[in-house]
Enzyme design. Sequence first.
Site, mmCIF file in Angstrom:
data_model
loop_
_atom_site.group_PDB
_atom_site.id
_atom_site.type_symbol
_atom_site.label_atom_id
_atom_site.label_comp_id
_atom_site.label_asym_id
_atom_site.label_seq_id
_atom_site.Cartn_x
_atom_site.Cartn_y
_atom_site.Cartn_z
ATOM 1 C CG HIS A 69 -13.107 2.396 -0.075
ATOM 2 N ND1 HIS A 69 -14.131 3.246 0.542
ATOM 3 C CD2 HIS A 69 -12.663 2.049 0.810
ATOM 4 C CE1 HIS A 69 -13.979 3.413 1.535
ATOM 5 N NE2 HIS A 69 -13.087 2.473 2.201
ATOM 6 C CD GLU A 70 -8.919 -0.078 0.999
ATOM 7 O OE1 GLU A 70 -8.440 0.574 1.871
ATOM 8 O OE2 GLU A 70 -10.049 -0.638 1.336
ATOM 9 C CG HIS A 94 -9.093 4.855 3.118
ATOM 10 N ND1 HIS A 94 -9.715 5.838 3.893
ATOM 11 C CD2 HIS A 94 -9.477 3.743 2.951
ATOM 12 C CE1 HIS A 94 -10.950 5.016 4.325
ATOM 13 N NE2 HIS A 94 -10.804 3.963 3.693
ATOM 14 C CG HIS A 103 -1.453 9.305 4.304
ATOM 15 N ND1 HIS A 103 -0.393 8.338 4.077
ATOM 16 C CD2 HIS A 103 -1.121 10.098 5.319
ATOM 17 C CE1 HIS A 103 0.612 8.431 5.018
ATOM 18 N NE2 HIS A 103 0.194 9.538 5.820
#
Length: 234
Positions: free
Chosen positions: A101-102, A105, A109
């Site tokens: 999940h991270e 991100h 980005h």
Amino acid sequence: MPYIYWDSTYILVVIGAVICMIASARVKTTFNKYSAYRSMSGMTGAQAAERILHAAGIYDVRVQHVSGNLTDHYNPANKTLNLSDSVCNQTSVAAVGVAAHECGHAIQHARGYVPLRLRTAFVPIANFGSMLAWPVIILGVIINSRSSMMLINIGILLFSFAVLFQLITLPVEFDASRRAMVQLREQGILGDQELHYTRKVLTAAALTYVASAAAAILQLLRIVLLFGGRSRDD
């Protein structure tokens, strides 16, 4: 003057707090449950994160350990993917899912995902609004002059910025989980049944953001009910 510390509208704050507590308890329970399921690949959260990032062509993000439990986050300012004690070196499907999940991100980005860029830009505005909203509203109540309603409205607007930030966060978090599931499947990190377990973990985590947004909206509604009609009562 409305009684600031306790009134009938305070039930909205209580409801919001209960919603958040339920969501928080659910994500902890779900994470703990699937932390008992070791991934068949045997990869740790950190190893899974490295594979996903490299598969996405991202080599300038550093994966590192951060203390705490479920304190995982991606920092776009210094391009670090921070994994907690319960994720970084753990091999469970829950740990791998949170790490992925991270990575979602980080991929957002790298790809210039607009909602993420908007949320990042909105952080100082939301912090400013959260910090000043109540002092401005209370000042408007205290001075009790022609300008009081203007100050109250400014305070409500400032708090609305914090609520808007919560709403902007929702598509960012849901999209990161979607990207995580795609990468876990495409890279063969988790099998079909493991992906089913991981989806439950990520869904529970996403609901905490929904709960926070709901609580913020209820708080805003309370403020409007308390002070929005003040000009009619004076």
